[in-house]
Design a protein around this motif. Structure first.
Motif, PDB file in Angstrom:
ATOM      1  N   GLN A 121      58.259 -26.082  60.372  1.00  0.00           N
ATOM      2  CA  GLN A 121      57.517 -27.215  59.832  1.00  0.00           C
ATOM      3  C   GLN A 121      58.438 -28.401  59.544  1.00  0.00           C
ATOM      4  OE1 GLN A 121      55.404 -26.272  56.245  1.00  0.00           O
ATOM      5  NE2 GLN A 121      54.637 -28.341  55.934  1.00  0.00           N
ATOM      6  N   HIS A 122      59.616 -28.114  58.953  1.00  0.00           N
ATOM      7  CA  HIS A 122      60.519 -29.192  58.550  1.00  0.00           C
ATOM      8  C   HIS A 122      61.750 -29.277  59.444  1.00  0.00           C
ATOM      9  CE1 HIS A 122      58.013 -30.066  55.120  1.00  0.00           C
ATOM     10  NE2 HIS A 122      58.066 -28.804  54.721  1.00  0.00           N
ATOM     11  N   PHE A 123      61.608 -28.830  60.684  1.00  0.00           N
ATOM     12  CA  PHE A 123      62.568 -29.044  61.765  1.00  0.00           C
ATOM     13  C   PHE A 123      63.856 -28.226  61.640  1.00  0.00           C
ATOM     14  CE2 PHE A 123      60.811 -33.371  60.537  1.00  0.00           C
ATOM     15  CZ  PHE A 123      59.607 -33.187  61.208  1.00  0.00           C
ATOM     16  N   ASN A 124      64.423 -28.123  60.433  1.00  0.00           N
ATOM     17  CA  ASN A 124      65.643 -27.325  60.200  1.00  0.00           C
ATOM     18  C   ASN A 124      66.800 -27.757  61.103  1.00  0.00           C
ATOM     19  OD1 ASN A 124      63.958 -25.969  58.467  1.00  0.00           O
ATOM     20  ND2 ASN A 124      64.572 -23.940  59.111  1.00  0.00           N
ATOM     21  N   LEU A 125      66.983 -29.060  61.272  1.00  0.00           N
ATOM     22  CA  LEU A 125      68.106 -29.570  62.049  1.00  0.00           C
ATOM     23  C   LEU A 125      69.312 -29.781  61.144  1.00  0.00           C
ATOM     24  CD1 LEU A 125      66.321 -32.248  64.284  1.00  0.00           C
ATOM     25  CD2 LEU A 125      66.716 -29.820  64.773  1.00  0.00           C
ATOM     26  N   LEU A 126      70.499 -29.656  61.701  1.00  0.00           N
ATOM     27  CA  LEU A 126      71.732 -29.921  60.954  1.00  0.00           C
ATOM     28  C   LEU A 126      72.022 -31.413  61.006  1.00  0.00           C
ATOM     29  CD1 LEU A 126      73.993 -26.939  62.120  1.00  0.00           C
ATOM     30  CD2 LEU A 126      72.690 -27.164  59.993  1.00  0.00           C
ATOM     31  N   SER A 127      72.088 -32.037  59.838  1.00  0.00           N
ATOM     32  CA  SER A 127      72.258 -33.494  59.780  1.00  0.00           C
ATOM     33  C   SER A 127      73.599 -33.952  60.339  1.00  0.00           C
ATOM     34  CB  SER A 127      72.112 -33.975  58.335  1.00  0.00           C
ATOM     35  OG  SER A 127      73.097 -33.376  57.501  1.00  0.00           O
ATOM     36  N   SER A 128      74.597 -33.065  60.347  1.00  0.00           N
ATOM     37  CA  SER A 128      75.937 -33.432  60.817  1.00  0.00           C
ATOM     38  C   SER A 128      76.087 -33.303  62.330  1.00  0.00           C
ATOM     39  CB  SER A 128      76.990 -32.541  60.138  1.00  0.00           C
ATOM     40  OG  SER A 128      76.754 -31.170  60.449  1.00  0.00           O
ATOM     41  N   ARG A 129      75.050 -32.829  63.007  1.00  0.00           N
ATOM     42  CA  ARG A 129      75.103 -32.647  64.454  1.00  0.00           C
ATOM     43  C   ARG A 129      74.152 -33.606  65.153  1.00  0.00           C
ATOM     44  NH1 ARG A 129      76.493 -27.894  67.524  1.00  0.00           N
ATOM     45  NH2 ARG A 129      78.168 -26.761  66.445  1.00  0.00           N
ATOM     46  N   THR A 130      74.566 -34.044  66.336  1.00  0.00           N
ATOM     47  CA  THR A 130      73.707 -34.885  67.151  1.00  0.00           C
ATOM     48  C   THR A 130      72.545 -34.057  67.703  1.00  0.00           C
ATOM     49  OG1 THR A 130      74.944 -34.388  69.158  1.00  0.00           O
ATOM     50  CG2 THR A 130      75.679 -36.291  67.847  1.00  0.00           C
ATOM     51  N   ALA A 131      71.634 -34.736  68.390  1.00  0.00           N
ATOM     52  CA  ALA A 131      70.537 -34.028  69.043  1.00  0.00           C
ATOM     53  C   ALA A 131      71.085 -32.988  70.014  1.00  0.00           C
ATOM     54  CB  ALA A 131      69.645 -35.024  69.780  1.00  0.00           C
ATOM     55  N   PHE A 132      72.071 -33.380  70.806  1.00  0.00           N
ATOM     56  CA  PHE A 132      72.702 -32.448  71.736  1.00  0.00           C
ATOM     57  C   PHE A 132      73.331 -31.281  70.980  1.00  0.00           C
ATOM     58  CE2 PHE A 132      76.049 -30.633  74.252  1.00  0.00           C
ATOM     59  CZ  PHE A 132      75.592 -30.676  75.564  1.00  0.00           C
ATOM     60  N   LEU A 162      63.724 -36.522  75.548  1.00  0.00           N
ATOM     61  CA  LEU A 162      64.718 -37.153  74.673  1.00  0.00           C
ATOM     62  C   LEU A 162      66.115 -37.161  75.298  1.00  0.00           C
ATOM     63  CD1 LEU A 162      63.667 -35.782  71.165  1.00  0.00           C
ATOM     64  CD2 LEU A 162      63.214 -38.034  72.123  1.00  0.00           C
ATOM     65  N   ALA A 163      66.184 -37.259  76.612  1.00  0.00           N
ATOM     66  CA  ALA A 163      67.484 -37.297  77.266  1.00  0.00           C
ATOM     67  C   ALA A 163      68.314 -38.486  76.802  1.00  0.00           C
ATOM     68  CB  ALA A 163      67.301 -37.341  78.783  1.00  0.00           C
ATOM     69  N   ASP A 164      67.653 -39.589  76.450  1.00  0.00           N
ATOM     70  CA  ASP A 164      68.363 -40.795  76.015  1.00  0.00           C
ATOM     71  C   ASP A 164      68.751 -40.755  74.531  1.00  0.00           C
ATOM     72  OD1 ASP A 164      65.692 -40.889  75.220  1.00  0.00           O
ATOM     73  OD2 ASP A 164      65.623 -43.079  75.246  1.00  0.00           O
ATOM     74  N   LYS A 165      68.398 -39.667  73.841  1.00  0.00           N
ATOM     75  CA  LYS A 165      68.707 -39.554  72.403  1.00  0.00           C
ATOM     76  C   LYS A 165      69.753 -38.473  72.132  1.00  0.00           C
ATOM     77  CE  LYS A 165      65.497 -42.508  70.876  1.00  0.00           C
ATOM     78  NZ  LYS A 165      65.044 -43.052  72.162  1.00  0.00           N
ATOM     79  N   ARG A 166      70.454 -38.027  73.151  1.00  0.00           N
ATOM     80  CA  ARG A 166      71.360 -36.889  72.996  1.00  0.00           C
ATOM     81  C   ARG A 166      72.465 -37.147  71.980  1.00  0.00           C
ATOM     82  NH1 ARG A 166      74.053 -34.984  78.118  1.00  0.00           N
ATOM     83  NH2 ARG A 166      75.756 -34.326  76.768  1.00  0.00           N
ATOM     84  N   GLY A 167      72.886 -38.397  71.807  1.00  0.00           N
ATOM     85  CA  GLY A 167      73.954 -38.709  70.865  1.00  0.00           C
ATOM     86  C   GLY A 167      73.479 -39.152  69.498  1.00  0.00           C
ATOM     87  N   ARG A 168      72.166 -39.152  69.273  1.00  0.00           N
ATOM     88  CA  ARG A 168      71.611 -39.590  67.988  1.00  0.00           C
ATOM     89  C   ARG A 168      71.605 -38.438  66.983  1.00  0.00           C
ATOM     90  NH1 ARG A 168      68.451 -44.258  68.399  1.00  0.00           N
ATOM     91  NH2 ARG A 168      69.363 -45.563  70.045  1.00  0.00           N
ATOM     92  N   TYR A 169      71.742 -38.828  65.703  1.00  0.00           N
ATOM     93  CA  TYR A 169      71.702 -37.847  64.610  1.00  0.00           C
ATOM     94  C   TYR A 169      70.279 -37.760  64.057  1.00  0.00           C
ATOM     95  CZ  TYR A 169      76.778 -37.712  64.734  1.00  0.00           C
ATOM     96  OH  TYR A 169      78.069 -37.531  65.147  1.00  0.00           O
ATOM     97  N   PRO A 170      69.930 -36.663  63.386  1.00  0.00           N
ATOM     98  CA  PRO A 170      68.572 -36.506  62.866  1.00  0.00           C
ATOM     99  C   PRO A 170      68.078 -37.683  62.033  1.00  0.00           C
ATOM    100  CG  PRO A 170      69.706 -34.419  62.745  1.00  0.00           C
ATOM    101  CD  PRO A 170      70.730 -35.436  63.208  1.00  0.00           C
TER     102      PRO A 170
END
Length: 376
Positions: A121-132, A162-170
């Protein structure tokens, strides 16, 4: 080609029909099977037991999208935690791709979990890592080489748009984009089963629709089985092939989404669906309605259109072929699990004999009807 024997409803004579191997695999070799599963927890200092799940019997067909719907506290989250081995059943078995999850040791459980993807539900992404980096994480943990990771993650980012967002952070991504990254990460280990735990409940309606379209694309193109937990009826209606309704830890209704939504009988299902698959009569009509006919009154008929008959001009034919005056009072047309569904409330000016003939005409053409009252 395998063969199956069925019985003709009219003659009771057996008929032999061909059964596609893929169809047989889905029905006899499900991706997930709950066999008499119960789960109990000790509650508080007294140690009294709380029954979270009670005698669950359910199969998730291979290659399907299956939804589990229920109120908060009904047992949905416990059920999904049993599938990925985060909880063990108190009794019964949970089979994933034929493996009894509760019967494997921790080492083998890790291997099974690699075949199960999970979106949250809340994605659980690591804020210190990029999308890639977020998508690559499970591959790094599995010890995959750098070039192999690049070869796996790049196409996944492209798949979710989201290929163009690979270097973006959450922090630089929208909620929908974060969930797409979460889906790509869940697919990184090439799972056979994708679990979705309220994955769209934090998103706005437009974003929800785009995420559901993505999940359906993944289901069809990758042949991935999807088991989703939700309290959002629109989610199940839009994407699920099959649905189970859970209440108080028990499955109270299950079947194809279309059949459950259009022919539900259990009060819990009715409460959850509300007006989604049905239609409330307008107040201007109910305030004037009586349960018995009176001289000069019109019969109020609710007509349900299902499947291919939903788009046929049956009411027009009713008037032209039987000579009955038909007036539409209210109506709604929807789509459930990709199939049209409609409901109309009409008034008919006719005697009881003609009303019976009208209902028989509708039934002959596969339409359900019921008399809901009479209005002068």
């Amino acid at each position: 080609m395998n063969m199956a024997v069925i019985r003709d409803a009219a003659t009771s004579a057996p008929q032999v029909l061909p059964v596609d191997k893929a169809t047989m695999s889905r029905t006899t070799n499900p991706m997930v099977a709950f066999e008499r599963v119960s789960k109990r927890f000790a509650a508080g200092k007294t140690g009294a037991e709380v029954v979270a799940l009670d005698d669950i019997e359910l199969v998730v067909p291979r290659g399907s999208v299956t939804g589990i719907i229920g109120r908060s506290g009904a047992g949905k989250s416990t059920l999904i935690r049993l599938v990925n081995g985060l909880e063990k059943p108190s009794s019964g078995r949970v089979l994933v791709d034929g493996v009894d999850i509760s019967g494997v040791d921790e080492k083998n459980l890790r291997a099974v979990r690699r075949s199960i993807g999970m979106i949250f539900q809340h994605f659980n992404l690591l804020s210190s890592r990029t999308a890639f980096g977020n998508v690559a994480l499970p591959l790094e943990i599995a010890g995959m080489g750098k070039q192999d990771i690049e070869n796996r993650v790049g196409p996944l980012l492209d798949l979710v748009g989201l290929a163009d967002k690979r270097g973006r952070y959450p922090s630089e991504l929208s909620g929908g984009q974060k969930q797409r990254i979460g889906i790509a990460r869940a697919l990184a280990t090439e799972p056979k089963l994708l679990l979705s735990d309220e994955a769209t409940s934090a998103l706005d309606p437009e974003t929800t629709r785009s995420i559901l379209a993505l999940l359906r694309t993944i289901n069809k193109e990758l042949g991935l089985t999807v088991l989703l937990i939700t309290h959002e009826m629109e989610v199940v209606k839009a994407i699920a092939d099959h649905v189970a309704v859970i209440d108080g830890g028990r499955i109270v209704e299950k079947g194809s989404t279309f059949d459950v939504f259009t022919g539900h009988t259990h009060e819990t299902t009715q409460a959850l669906l509300g007006g989604l698959a049905g239609m409330h009569l307008p107040e201007f009509l109910t305030s004037r309605m009586s349960p018995q006919p009176e001289p000069g009154s019109r019969t109020i008929l609710r007509v349900i259109f299902k499947g291919e008959n939903a788009t046929e001009p049956m009411l027009a034919r009713l008037g032209s072929e039987l000579g009955i005056e038909v007036n539409i009072m209210a109506g709604a047309v929807d789509e459930i699990a990709g199939r049209p569904f409609g409901m109309l409330v009409v008034s008919l000016r006719a005697d009881e004999v003609k009303i019976a003939a009208a209902r028989q005409f509708l039934a002959t053409h596969g339409l359900l009807s019921e008399v809901v009252g009479y209005v002068r």
